[in-house]
Enzyme design. Structure first.
Site, PDB file in Angstrom:
ATOM      1  N   ASN A 179       0.837  -1.197   0.000  1.00  0.00           N
ATOM      2  CA  ASN A 179       0.000   0.000   0.000  1.00  0.00           C
ATOM      3  C   ASN A 179       0.872   1.247   0.000  1.00  0.00           C
ATOM      4  OD1 ASN A 179       0.513  -0.917   2.690  1.00  0.00           O
ATOM      5  ND2 ASN A 179      -1.148   0.318   3.522  1.00  0.00           N
TER       6      ASN A 179
ATOM      7  N   GLU B  13       0.316   5.128   0.616  1.00  0.00           N
ATOM      8  CA  GLU B  13      -0.631   6.148   1.075  1.00  0.00           C
ATOM      9  C   GLU B  13      -0.194   7.542   0.639  1.00  0.00           C
ATOM     10  OE1 GLU B  13      -1.217   5.440   5.284  1.00  0.00           O
ATOM     11  OE2 GLU B  13      -2.378   3.626   4.869  1.00  0.00           O
TER      12      GLU B  13
ATOM     13  N   CYS C  48      -4.087   0.730  -2.568  1.00  0.00           N
ATOM     14  CA  CYS C  48      -3.903  -0.512  -1.807  1.00  0.00           C
ATOM     15  C   CYS C  48      -2.820  -1.390  -2.437  1.00  0.00           C
ATOM     16  CB  CYS C  48      -5.194  -1.317  -1.794  1.00  0.00           C
ATOM     17  SG  CYS C  48      -6.625  -0.478  -1.119  1.00  0.00           S
TER      18      CYS C  48
ATOM     19  N   GLU D  33      -2.987  -4.592  -3.065  1.00  0.00           N
ATOM     20  CA  GLU D  33      -3.510  -5.544  -4.048  1.00  0.00           C
ATOM     21  C   GLU D  33      -3.601  -4.915  -5.429  1.00  0.00           C
ATOM     22  OE1 GLU D  33      -4.723  -4.711  -1.090  1.00  0.00           O
ATOM     23  OE2 GLU D  33      -5.816  -6.348  -0.129  1.00  0.00           O
TER      24      GLU D  33
ATOM     25  N   CYS E  14     -10.152  -4.944   0.094  1.00  0.00           N
ATOM     26  CA  CYS E  14     -11.318  -4.052   0.145  1.00  0.00           C
ATOM     27  C   CYS E  14     -12.169  -4.249  -1.109  1.00  0.00           C
ATOM     28  CB  CYS E  14     -10.858  -2.598   0.268  1.00  0.00           C
ATOM     29  SG  CYS E  14     -10.216  -1.898  -1.265  1.00  0.00           S
TER      30      CYS E  14
ATOM     31  N   CYS F 282     -10.530  -3.292  -4.464  1.00  0.00           N
ATOM     32  CA  CYS F 282      -9.515  -4.254  -4.902  1.00  0.00           C
ATOM     33  C   CYS F 282     -10.167  -5.526  -5.421  1.00  0.00           C
ATOM     34  CB  CYS F 282      -8.551  -4.576  -3.767  1.00  0.00           C
ATOM     35  SG  CYS F 282      -7.385  -3.226  -3.466  1.00  0.00           S
TER      36      CYS F 282
HETATM   37 ZN    ZN Z   1      -7.995  -2.356  -1.500  1.00  0.00          ZN
END
Ligand code: ZN
Length: 160
Positions: free
Chosen positions: A62, A64, A73, A75, A112, A115
């Site tokens: 990830n 940010e 993210c 993924e 999430c 993703c």
């Molecule tokens: Zn995600």
């Protein structure tokens, strides 16, 4: 009115040793990726490792951003890199490892919704299931045999 029941079956492995050796290796790569995460705002580091049919491993973590929605993210970092650099290769598995600076994460961290949708696109594209393995910093491992098991009724190009 009728009701429709959608069932999902997941596999649970007690520890890494229960996994096939190639998946154990994939988790090492996910942890390696996780340790490179840039997560100063959430303190929640995520690493994803993808194994391609050729045996190549793609890692993502990830990333940010102070403008929160501009981050991405692990993924999607991994799957988009795969799509950008190895568009002809099929994806076999993805291992996801999560760790928090604030507490011990001992339950698997599932991808999430965004993703899941992104991974679903590649599963449709390659017409072959992508196995998803999830684990916290410690504890059991959750496995979905297909991304579709994590995203029933996924939107795809057949609706367009
Ligand atoms: Zn995600």
């Amino acid at each position: 009115m009728k009701k429709k029941v959608i069932k999902t079956t997941l596999s649970i492995y007690k520890n890494l040793e229960e996994l096939p050796s190639n998946i154990q290796q994939l988790f090492k790569k996910a942890v390696e990726a996780r340790d490179k995460a840039y997560a100063p705002y959430s303190n929640y580091a995520v690493g994803a490792a993808i194994e391609l049919e050729s045996g190549k491993i793609i890692q993502g973590s990830n990333q940010e951003n102070a403008a929160y929605p501009s981050g991405l993210c692990a993924e999607r970092t991994a799957i988009f890199y795969t799509g950008a650099n190895h568009p002809e290769e099929k994806i076999k598995h993805m291992a996801i490892s999560v760790k928090s600076k604030d507490k011990i994460v001992d339950t698997p961290g599932p991808p999430c919704g965004a993703c899941r949708q992104a991974i679903a696109e590649y599963e449709f594209k390659q017409n072959k299931k992508i196995e998803i393995y999830m684990r916290g910093e410690t504890g059991e491992i959750l496995k979905a045999d297909s991304l579709a098991d994590l995203l029933p009724l996924a939107f795809n190009n057949s609706f367009l």
